[in-house]
Scaffold this active site. Structure first.
Site, PDB file in Angstrom:
ATOM      1  N   ALA A 204       3.741   2.700  -8.887  1.00 34.44           N
ATOM      2  CA  ALA A 204       1.967   3.502  -8.891  1.00 34.44           C
ATOM      3  C   ALA A 204       1.363   2.801  -8.187  1.00 34.44           C
ATOM      4  O   ALA A 204       0.568   3.610  -7.479  1.00 34.44           O
ATOM      5  CB  ALA A 204       1.881   4.102 -10.314  1.00 34.44           C
ATOM      6  N   GLY A 206       1.389   0.441  -5.768  1.00 37.46           N
ATOM      7  CA  GLY A 206       1.680  -0.796  -4.125  1.00 37.46           C
ATOM      8  C   GLY A 206       3.007  -0.723  -4.202  1.00 37.46           C
ATOM      9  O   GLY A 206       4.083  -0.615  -5.175  1.00 37.46           O
ATOM     10  N   MET A 276      13.084 -10.780 -10.760  1.00 33.18           N
ATOM     11  CA  MET A 276      14.610 -10.299 -11.991  1.00 33.18           C
ATOM     12  C   MET A 276      15.594  -9.464 -10.641  1.00 33.18           C
ATOM     13  O   MET A 276      15.687  -8.508 -10.113  1.00 33.18           O
ATOM     14  CB  MET A 276      13.843  -9.555 -13.068  1.00 33.18           C
ATOM     15  CG  MET A 276      12.718 -10.078 -13.812  1.00 33.18           C
ATOM     16  SD  MET A 276      13.981 -11.119 -14.518  1.00 33.18           S
ATOM     17  CE  MET A 276      14.421 -10.301 -16.017  1.00 33.18           C
ATOM     18  N   ASP A 334       4.735   3.583 -22.654  1.00 30.03           N
ATOM     19  CA  ASP A 334       5.528   3.743 -21.419  1.00 30.03           C
ATOM     20  C   ASP A 334       6.898   3.386 -21.713  1.00 30.03           C
ATOM     21  O   ASP A 334       7.075   2.375 -20.318  1.00 30.03           O
ATOM     22  CB  ASP A 334       5.305   3.944 -19.733  1.00 30.03           C
ATOM     23  CG  ASP A 334       5.355   5.196 -19.227  1.00 30.03           C
ATOM     24  OD1 ASP A 334       6.530   5.114 -19.728  1.00 30.03           O
ATOM     25  OD2 ASP A 334       5.448   4.818 -17.891  1.00 30.03           O
ATOM     26  N   ARG A 338      13.405   2.360 -17.692  1.00 29.60           N
ATOM     27  CA  ARG A 338      12.842   2.222 -15.623  1.00 29.60           C
ATOM     28  C   ARG A 338      11.489   1.202 -16.017  1.00 29.60           C
ATOM     29  O   ARG A 338      11.584   0.244 -15.288  1.00 29.60           O
ATOM     30  CB  ARG A 338      12.245   3.822 -15.628  1.00 29.60           C
ATOM     31  CG  ARG A 338      11.326   3.396 -15.633  1.00 29.60           C
ATOM     32  CD  ARG A 338      10.329   5.087 -15.747  1.00 29.60           C
ATOM     33  NE  ARG A 338       9.670   5.825 -16.829  1.00 29.60           N
ATOM     34  CZ  ARG A 338      10.236   6.286 -17.368  1.00 29.60           C
ATOM     35  NH1 ARG A 338      11.578   7.284 -18.062  1.00 29.60           N
ATOM     36  NH2 ARG A 338       9.259   6.693 -18.323  1.00 29.60           N
ATOM     37  N   ASN A 339      11.248   0.903 -17.132  1.00 36.98           N
ATOM     38  CA  ASN A 339       9.970  -0.721 -16.837  1.00 36.98           C
ATOM     39  C   ASN A 339      10.520  -1.700 -17.570  1.00 36.98           C
ATOM     40  O   ASN A 339       9.511  -2.213 -18.156  1.00 36.98           O
ATOM     41  CB  ASN A 339       9.544  -0.085 -17.816  1.00 36.98           C
ATOM     42  CG  ASN A 339       8.426   1.313 -16.895  1.00 36.98           C
ATOM     43  OD1 ASN A 339       8.528   0.828 -16.592  1.00 36.98           O
ATOM     44  ND2 ASN A 339       7.878   2.313 -17.387  1.00 36.98           N
ATOM     45  N   ASP A 352       7.398  -3.759 -16.824  1.00 33.63           N
ATOM     46  CA  ASP A 352       6.277  -3.054 -16.266  1.00 33.63           C
ATOM     47  C   ASP A 352       5.823  -2.035 -17.322  1.00 33.63           C
ATOM     48  O   ASP A 352       6.296  -1.920 -18.048  1.00 33.63           O
ATOM     49  CB  ASP A 352       6.725  -2.102 -15.242  1.00 33.63           C
ATOM     50  CG  ASP A 352       5.674  -1.466 -14.729  1.00 33.63           C
ATOM     51  OD1 ASP A 352       4.659  -2.115 -14.366  1.00 33.63           O
ATOM     52  OD2 ASP A 352       6.458  -0.342 -13.749  1.00 33.63           O
TER      53      ASP A 352
HETATM   54  P1  ADP Z   1       3.857  -0.581 -10.608  1.00 25.10           P
HETATM   55  O1  ADP Z   1       4.489  -1.372 -11.614  1.00 25.10           O
HETATM   56  O2  ADP Z   1       3.773  -0.677  -9.511  1.00 25.10           O
HETATM   57  O3  ADP Z   1       4.963   0.996 -10.886  1.00 25.10           O
HETATM   58  P2  ADP Z   1       6.994  -1.273 -10.508  1.00 25.10           P
HETATM   59  O4  ADP Z   1       7.409  -2.559 -11.320  1.00 25.10           O
HETATM   60  O5  ADP Z   1       7.141  -0.403 -10.705  1.00 25.10           O
HETATM   61  O6  ADP Z   1       5.874  -0.828  -9.723  1.00 25.10           O
HETATM   62  O7  ADP Z   1       8.024  -1.385  -9.277  1.00 25.10           O
HETATM   63  C1  ADP Z   1       8.840  -0.526  -8.859  1.00 25.10           C
HETATM   64  C2  ADP Z   1      10.140  -1.321  -8.730  1.00 25.10           C
HETATM   65  O8  ADP Z   1      10.139  -2.530  -7.643  1.00 25.10           O
HETATM   66  C3  ADP Z   1      10.501  -1.948  -9.931  1.00 25.10           C
HETATM   67  O9  ADP Z   1      11.823  -0.252 -10.012  1.00 25.10           O
HETATM   68  C4  ADP Z   1      11.930  -2.354  -9.255  1.00 25.10           C
HETATM   69  O10 ADP Z   1      13.580  -2.258  -8.352  1.00 25.10           O
HETATM   70  C5  ADP Z   1      10.906  -2.883  -8.499  1.00 25.10           C
HETATM   71  N1  ADP Z   1      10.955  -4.507  -9.108  1.00 25.10           N
HETATM   72  C6  ADP Z   1       9.947  -4.746  -9.802  1.00 25.10           C
HETATM   73  N2  ADP Z   1       9.014  -5.653 -10.212  1.00 25.10           N
HETATM   74  C7  ADP Z   1      10.277  -6.416 -10.165  1.00 25.10           C
HETATM   75  C8  ADP Z   1      10.506  -8.141 -10.594  1.00 25.10           C
HETATM   76  N3  ADP Z   1       9.949  -8.535 -10.763  1.00 25.10           N
HETATM   77  N4  ADP Z   1      12.223  -8.194 -10.110  1.00 25.10           N
HETATM   78  C9  ADP Z   1      12.566  -7.438  -9.060  1.00 25.10           C
HETATM   79  N5  ADP Z   1      12.807  -6.734  -8.993  1.00 25.10           N
HETATM   80  C10 ADP Z   1      10.479  -5.991  -9.206  1.00 25.10           C
END
Ligand code: ADP
Length: 480
Positions: A204, A206, A276, A334, A338-339, A352
């Site tokens: 959300a 970036g 990860m 949340d 997915r998080n 997340d």
């Molecule tokens: P935001 O917090 O801005 O919404 P996200 O954390 O959802 O962003 O990240 C979007 C995508 O990026 C995740 O669905 C995942 O696939 C990837 N991602 C995020 N953080 C990591 C991480 N630490 N290691 C590997 N992939 C990641």
């Protein structure tokens, strides 16, 4: 997400009619045609792992065939490079069946031979400015430390609004422990110490990139990290970013994704997290579900379906992270697969606290204006009165268990958002997944008590899961 309006009968199991090699158009396109009624979900694997779609790679439905349930589309790739070379597996599924097919994508030869996995081990070259970089970083950290100690205390005193949740009650944060301490101020990383590699996904706030980071930990000169870049740097976005970083600095637990710090010299503002390597748990579950067999063929190595024991291990780790958050009186709001993120050796962490709504937009329900709610994970009191508490997190944890045992299905996938709201508020429960032993379904049900106080505490849930990990229940899937 890419569903067309309800198609007429008859019902057709999901099938792939065509999947071809990529064609260079304005964007590159891997063309496909699929059939199915109800309209099948369309997903992709890249070299056997779930493909994270974003602005650079995404599925586009080009055409719905007139008077038929057939649809034609493209996996569209914007300026693919050698990193996009590999096997693309199309997975389609509806209630009646599923299908998979793989095609090879070749876009560009590798201009340099570097394997990102290699940099996890072994010595590497250090940039010349290393020593200078360290001393500047230390000086900056000292200043930042003082500034952040002040703001952390302020954060403790007032409610906040960020992607962690709307008007969240601030958790009881431990006091900063002085400069240089990891739980004190936010650590600052020099921009020149971050070398971006490629995009991992989009959230959300970036894009998220894989990057190499120099001089982050004393024991490693260079390591892989995930870097979140802030898309817009308005004053309020900067403020949210700052608060987010302060809170992340405080949250430290083996089942919460590790936050290394920020880089704020220049644009864009970035946050640095541990990488990860298996990405988010939802995609991981889907790619280790009943379609996992095709992964074996694609990669030539065994990586089959998750077993009951794997599922229990995943659930226990998330519960452990939740016990920690609850001990800080931190309400997540949340919690969903997915998080969560999956790393090496099936390590799972709550990764997340925001809402990855771009990729998973169908998991959220827009209520008036901009508010998007993950209603399928919410208990009646959150849906009806927007009441979010540790107990509402427990309800969501039950839904997370259900997601794990269905290999990442969307809760109430057969219902629209309004139908799901009706079901939840009327007290209907998600059904026991086919691969779920009654002992585990009992745990889910103890999370779904209508009365929040009747729900089992996260500590007890964690202990029950731990006990099941030690002595997994005997379960025979007589249908499977
Ligand atoms: P935001 O917090 O801005 O919404 P996200 O954390 O959802 O962003 O990240 C979007 C995508 O990026 C995740 O669905 C995942 O696939 C990837 N991602 C995020 N953080 C990591 C991480 N630490 N290691 C590997 N992939 C990641």
């Amino acid at each position: 997400r890419r569903r067309r309006p309800a198609a007429p009968c008859p019902a057709v199991p999901a099938v792939i009619l065509l999947l071809q090699e990529a064609i260079p158009q304005h964007f590159w396109c891997i063309p496909f045609s699929v059939d199915g009624n109800p309209a099948p979900s369309v997903r992709w694997l890249f070299n056997g792992s779930a493909l994270a779609e974003g602005p650079y790679i995404h599925t586009r439905i080009v055409e719905y065939e007139h008077n038929s349930t057939v649809l034609h589309g493209c996996l569209q790739l914007n300026r693919p490079t050698h990193v996009n070379n590999g096997n693309y597996t199309l997975l389609v599924r509806n209630a009646l069946g599923s299908a998979a097919r793989t095609v090879q994508g070749r876009f560009m030869d590798n201009p340099f031979s570097f394997n990102p996995e290699d940099s996890l081990q072994g010595p590497v070259e250090t940039p010349d400015e290393h020593a200078f970089g360290v001393s500047v970083a230390v000086a900056l950290a000292v200043c930042a430390c003082f500034f952040l100690s002040v703001t952390l205390i302020a954060l403790n005193k007032c409610g906040r609004r960020s992607k962690f949740g709307i008007n969240r009650k601030p958790p009881s944060l431990p006091r900063p422990q002085g400069c240089g301490s990891p739980s004190g101020g936010v650590h600052h990383v020099q921009r020149r110490d971050i070398v971006l590699k490629w995009e991992l996904g989009e959230g959300a706030f970036g894009k998220v990139f894989l990057a190499e980071c120099y001089n982050l930990l004393p024991e490693q000169e260079k390591m892989l990290v995930a870097v979140k870049a802030l898309k817009e740097a308005t004053e309020s976005a900067r403020l949210d970013f700052q608060r987010e970083a302060e809170l992340l600095t405080v949250l430290q637990h083996e089942h919460i994704v590790r936050f290394y710090g920020v880089c704020t010299d220049g644009e864009p503002l970035v946050m640095v997290f541990e990488y990860m390597k298996h990405g988010d748990l939802n995609r991981f579950l889907r790619s280790h579900g009943p379609d996992a067999k095709i992964l074996d063929e694609g990669k030539g190595q065994p990586c089959g379906q998750l077993t009951l024991s794997h599922m229990l291990q995943i659930a226990t780790q998330i519960a452990s992270g939740m016990v920690y958050l609850a001990s800080l009186h931190f309400v997540h709001r949340d919690l969903a697969t997915r998080n969560c993120l999956v790393g090496h050796d099936l390590v799972v962490k709550i990764g997340d606290f925001g809402m990855s709504r771009d990729i998973y937009s169908t998991d959220y329900y827009r209520v008036g204006g901009r508010t998007m709610l993950p209603i399928r994970w919410m208990p009646p009191e959150s849906i009806l009165y927007r009441k979010f508490t540790t107990e509402s997190d427990i309800w969501s944890f039950g839904v997370v268990l259900w997601e794990i045992f269905t290999y990442g299905k969307q809760p109430w996938y057969q219902l629209s958002n309004t139908e799901a709201i009706e079901c939840i508020t009327q007290g209907r429960e998600l059904e026991r997944p086919r691969t779920c032993p009654s002992e585990v379904y009992d745990i889910m049900q103890s999370c779904w008590q209508r009365e929040p106080q009747q729900r089992q505490g996260i500590r007890e849930l964690h202990s029950r899961l731990q006990a099941l990990v030690k002595t997994p229940p005997v379960y025979l899937d007589i249908l499977g």
